[in-house]
Design a protein around this motif. Structure first.
Motif, PDB file in Angstrom:
ATOM      1  N   LEU A   1       0.822  -1.206   0.000  1.00 37.65           N
ATOM      2  CA  LEU A   1       0.000   0.000   0.000  1.00 37.65           C
ATOM      3  C   LEU A   1       0.855   1.254   0.000  1.00 37.65           C
ATOM      4  CD1 LEU A   1      -2.734  -0.925   2.624  1.00 37.65           C
ATOM      5  CD2 LEU A   1      -3.138  -0.431   0.218  1.00 37.65           C
ATOM      6  N   HIS A   2       0.386   2.259  -0.723  1.00 41.81           N
ATOM      7  CA  HIS A   2       0.963   3.596  -0.634  1.00 41.81           C
ATOM      8  C   HIS A   2       0.325   4.328   0.536  1.00 41.81           C
ATOM      9  CE1 HIS A   2       3.310   3.667  -4.336  1.00 41.81           C
ATOM     10  NE2 HIS A   2       2.314   3.031  -4.932  1.00 41.81           N
ATOM     11  N   ALA A   3       0.982   5.389   0.958  1.00 37.02           N
ATOM     12  CA  ALA A   3       0.432   6.196   2.042  1.00 37.02           C
ATOM     13  C   ALA A   3       0.644   7.665   1.744  1.00 37.02           C
ATOM     14  CB  ALA A   3       1.082   5.837   3.384  1.00 37.02           C
ATOM     15  N   ALA A   4      -0.259   8.480   2.264  1.00 39.67           N
ATOM     16  CA  ALA A   4      -0.126   9.932   2.234  1.00 39.67           C
ATOM     17  C   ALA A   4      -0.440  10.437   3.630  1.00 39.67           C
ATOM     18  CB  ALA A   4      -1.070  10.557   1.209  1.00 39.67           C
ATOM     19  N   GLY A   5       0.410  11.327   4.127  1.00 41.07           N
ATOM     20  CA  GLY A   5       0.201  11.866   5.459  1.00 41.07           C
ATOM     21  C   GLY A   5       0.236  13.380   5.443  1.00 41.07           C
ATOM     22  N   LEU A   6      -0.668  13.982   6.176  1.00 38.83           N
ATOM     23  CA  LEU A   6      -0.710  15.435   6.316  1.00 38.83           C
ATOM     24  C   LEU A   6      -0.089  15.786   7.662  1.00 38.83           C
ATOM     25  CD1 LEU A   6      -1.814  18.075   4.970  1.00 38.83           C
ATOM     26  CD2 LEU A   6      -3.832  17.793   6.428  1.00 38.83           C
ATOM     27  N   PHE A   7       0.945  16.637   7.622  1.00 39.96           N
ATOM     28  CA  PHE A   7       1.684  17.002   8.820  1.00 39.96           C
ATOM     29  C   PHE A   7       1.669  18.518   9.010  1.00 39.96           C
ATOM     30  CE2 PHE A   7       3.445  12.942   7.600  1.00 39.96           C
ATOM     31  CZ  PHE A   7       3.753  12.302   8.801  1.00 39.96           C
ATOM     32  N   THR A   8       1.800  18.933  10.266  1.00 44.40           N
ATOM     33  CA  THR A   8       2.034  20.343  10.554  1.00 44.40           C
ATOM     34  C   THR A   8       3.511  20.646  10.339  1.00 44.40           C
ATOM     35  OG1 THR A   8       2.425  19.875  12.898  1.00 44.40           O
ATOM     36  CG2 THR A   8       0.166  20.414  12.245  1.00 44.40           C
ATOM     37  N   ALA A   9       3.872  21.915  10.372  1.00 47.17           N
ATOM     38  CA  ALA A   9       5.249  22.315  10.113  1.00 47.17           C
ATOM     39  C   ALA A   9       6.211  21.817  11.174  1.00 47.17           C
ATOM     40  CB  ALA A   9       5.336  23.836   9.992  1.00 47.17           C
ATOM     41  N   ASP A  10       5.711  21.465  12.350  1.00 40.21           N
ATOM     42  CA  ASP A  10       6.593  20.940  13.390  1.00 40.21           C
ATOM     43  C   ASP A  10       6.596  19.408  13.428  1.00 40.21           C
ATOM     44  OD1 ASP A  10       4.080  20.467  14.407  1.00 40.21           O
ATOM     45  OD2 ASP A  10       4.358  21.578  16.275  1.00 40.21           O
ATOM     46  N   GLY A  11       6.014  18.780  12.399  1.00 45.79           N
ATOM     47  CA  GLY A  11       6.085  17.333  12.259  1.00 45.79           C
ATOM     48  C   GLY A  11       4.978  16.549  12.910  1.00 45.79           C
ATOM     49  N   ARG A  12       3.912  17.189  13.339  1.00 46.52           N
ATOM     50  CA  ARG A  12       2.796  16.481  13.968  1.00 46.52           C
ATOM     51  C   ARG A  12       1.866  15.921  12.901  1.00 46.52           C
ATOM     52  NH1 ARG A  12      -2.323  17.996  15.344  1.00 46.52           N
ATOM     53  NH2 ARG A  12      -1.847  20.177  14.857  1.00 46.52           N
ATOM     54  N   LEU A  13       1.585  14.628  12.981  1.00 43.94           N
ATOM     55  CA  LEU A  13       0.704  13.976  12.014  1.00 43.94           C
ATOM     56  C   LEU A  13      -0.738  14.377  12.265  1.00 43.94           C
ATOM     57  CD1 LEU A  13       0.286  11.935   9.697  1.00 43.94           C
ATOM     58  CD2 LEU A  13       0.120  10.147  11.441  1.00 43.94           C
ATOM     59  N   VAL A  14      -1.406  14.864  11.227  1.00 51.95           N
ATOM     60  CA  VAL A  14      -2.800  15.299  11.324  1.00 51.95           C
ATOM     61  C   VAL A  14      -3.735  14.255  10.743  1.00 51.95           C
ATOM     62  CG1 VAL A  14      -4.445  17.100  10.660  1.00 51.95           C
ATOM     63  CG2 VAL A  14      -2.081  17.721  11.188  1.00 51.95           C
ATOM     64  N   CYS A  15      -3.373  13.674   9.607  1.00 50.39           N
ATOM     65  CA  CYS A  15      -4.232  12.689   8.940  1.00 50.39           C
ATOM     66  C   CYS A  15      -3.361  11.788   8.075  1.00 50.39           C
ATOM     67  CB  CYS A  15      -5.280  13.398   8.067  1.00 50.39           C
ATOM     68  SG  CYS A  15      -6.360  12.288   7.122  1.00 50.39           S
ATOM     69  N   LEU A  16      -3.637  10.494   8.117  1.00 43.62           N
ATOM     70  CA  LEU A  16      -2.908   9.533   7.276  1.00 43.62           C
ATOM     71  C   LEU A  16      -3.911   8.602   6.619  1.00 43.62           C
ATOM     72  CD1 LEU A  16       0.383   7.692   8.028  1.00 43.62           C
ATOM     73  CD2 LEU A  16      -1.585   6.364   7.240  1.00 43.62           C
TER      74      LEU A  16
ATOM     75  N   HIS B   1      -2.339   8.212  -5.760  1.00 41.14           N
ATOM     76  CA  HIS B   1      -3.232   9.357  -5.959  1.00 41.14           C
ATOM     77  C   HIS B   1      -4.492   9.219  -5.125  1.00 41.14           C
ATOM     78  CE1 HIS B   1      -5.695   6.852  -8.704  1.00 41.14           C
ATOM     79  NE2 HIS B   1      -4.519   6.322  -9.005  1.00 41.14           N
ATOM     80  N   ASN B   2      -4.962   7.986  -4.932  1.00 39.75           N
ATOM     81  CA  ASN B   2      -6.129   7.766  -4.078  1.00 39.75           C
ATOM     82  C   ASN B   2      -5.815   8.095  -2.626  1.00 39.75           C
ATOM     83  OD1 ASN B   2      -7.744   6.857  -6.182  1.00 39.75           O
ATOM     84  ND2 ASN B   2      -7.230   4.714  -5.854  1.00 39.75           N
ATOM     85  N   ALA B   3      -4.629   7.713  -2.165  1.00 43.99           N
ATOM     86  CA  ALA B   3      -4.249   8.024  -0.788  1.00 43.99           C
ATOM     87  C   ALA B   3      -4.258   9.534  -0.559  1.00 43.99           C
ATOM     88  CB  ALA B   3      -2.868   7.440  -0.477  1.00 43.99           C
ATOM     89  N   VAL B   4      -3.762  10.287  -1.533  1.00 47.20           N
ATOM     90  CA  VAL B   4      -3.755  11.749  -1.419  1.00 47.20           C
ATOM     91  C   VAL B   4      -5.179  12.287  -1.454  1.00 47.20           C
ATOM     92  CG1 VAL B   4      -3.080  13.889  -2.578  1.00 47.20           C
ATOM     93  CG2 VAL B   4      -1.428  12.019  -2.321  1.00 47.20           C
TER      94      VAL B   4
ATOM     95  N   GLU C   1       0.691  14.848 -10.994  1.00 50.65           N
ATOM     96  CA  GLU C   1      -0.667  14.833 -10.443  1.00 50.65           C
ATOM     97  C   GLU C   1      -0.675  15.071  -8.945  1.00 50.65           C
ATOM     98  OE1 GLU C   1      -2.531  10.936 -10.453  1.00 50.65           O
ATOM     99  OE2 GLU C   1      -0.589  10.058 -10.901  1.00 50.65           O
ATOM    100  N   LEU C   2       0.331  14.572  -8.234  1.00 51.96           N
ATOM    101  CA  LEU C   2       0.357  14.784  -6.792  1.00 51.96           C
ATOM    102  C   LEU C   2       0.690  16.230  -6.460  1.00 51.96           C
ATOM    103  CD1 LEU C   2       1.919  11.547  -5.295  1.00 51.96           C
ATOM    104  CD2 LEU C   2      -0.420  12.033  -6.034  1.00 51.96           C
TER     105      LEU C   2
END
Length: 305
Positions: A171-186, A193-196, A225-226
């Motif tokens: 599986l691929h993964a996409a993670g949304l992080f804050t600027a200080d490295g805190r994971l918000v959503c994975l 492209h679906n993960a994003v 595309e990403l």
């Protein structure tokens, strides 16, 4: 008389032990998802079919519609539901989306007839113009700054959150992080492209757009595309463990995105938007090499001349 060939020396290399395991294996699921779009009181025809890993299908559909420019915000969607009901598994593999009043219906013609595989997010587009979508958000003014040490820690943080990957390895993964490295959503999916889209769809439904000051980290390469999807969501920084494409670099430079590639261990390359990476503010040229310690400016592997 038999012909004779050259004599062969005996094989003195160390013996290799081959271990064969027999038993069940856990595989990643891949199934089609049909996204139907229409207005209230009218039939909602299929707009797209994408091959995806089931789960977070509403996020996937909403993220897809946003990144394709069909909707602009959560308020553009009146309802979005699984055809089997929102409390059940999506056994019919269909998401039905009703657009809000005043939102134009997408043009279902060859240029807008989407069929996407798990490896290609723009397959089925009939022209180059159909691929390009303009973002509502201007990320050039996003003044977020990211330290090299934060960037260097993102791949491990992403892997730690990939529960399905640890079981299947597929599986691929996409993670949304804050600027200080805190994971918000994975989110995970067989298609990068679906993960994003699942991450962006979650943000749309949470009314978080534009995603000012955030980093999008992806487990594969950084494709055109990403970059476009990140731009459509107002994300200023896109980081990938693998290489970017030339078109991705061009789009990142045009949009004002910071594009980071080859993010592995303690090193990475910055291909666009180096002003957001601490220590590279004055770097000139299309690619810069950085590390967890804020120094180094030599082009790295995959950099463009």
């Amino acid at each position: 008389m038999a012909a004779t060939g050259p004599a062969h020396a005996p094989d003195t290399s160390p013996a290799h032990t081959v271990v064969v395991k027999v038993g069940p294996d856990t595989l990643v699921a891949e199934e089609p998802l049909e996204i139907r779009v229409g207005t209230a009181g009218t039939p909602r025809p299929p707009l797209a079919v994408t091959m995806r890993t089931p789960g977070d299908d509403l996020d996937l559909a909403i993220g897809f519609l946003l990144t394709e420019g069909i909707i602009r915000a959560a308020g553009d969607v009146r309802t979005a539901q699984l055809c089997a009901g929102d409390q059940e598994a999506n056994t019919y593999n269909v998401v039905d989306v009703t657009l809000a009043a005043g939102v134009p219906m997408p043009q279902v013609d060859p240029a807008r007839n989407f069929y996407t595989t798990s490896s290609c997010g723009v397959c089925g587009k009939a022209s180059i113009d159909a691929v390009r979508t303009r973002s509502l958000f201007d990320v050039t003014g996003d003044g977020v700054r990211v330290t090299p040490s934060v960037l260097a820690g993102l791949p491990e943080a992403l892997r730690e959150g990939q529960r399905a990957f640890r079981t299947t390895g597929g599986l691929h993964a996409a993670g949304l992080f804050t600027a200080d490295g805190r994971l918000v959503c994975l989110r995970e999916d067989v298609g990068r492209h679906n993960a994003v889209d699942k991450v962006i769809g979650w943000a749309v439904r949470q009314d978080r757009l534009p995603l000012v000051g955030h980093i999008l980290m992806v487990s594969g390469r950084a494709s055109f595309e990403l970059c476009q999807k990140a731009w459509m969501a107002g994300i200023p920084v896109l980081a990938a463990v693998s290489a970017p494409s030339t078109l991705a670099v061009d789009l990142a430079a045009e949009a004002g995105l910071t594009l980071v590639g080859f993010l592995r261990g303690q090193s990475f390359n910055v291909y666009a938007g180096g002003q957001r990476v601490a220590g590279l503010e004055q770097q000139t040229g299309p690619a810069a090499r950085s590390a967890a310690a804020p120094a180094a400016t030599a082009p790295g592997p995959g950099s463009r001349p």
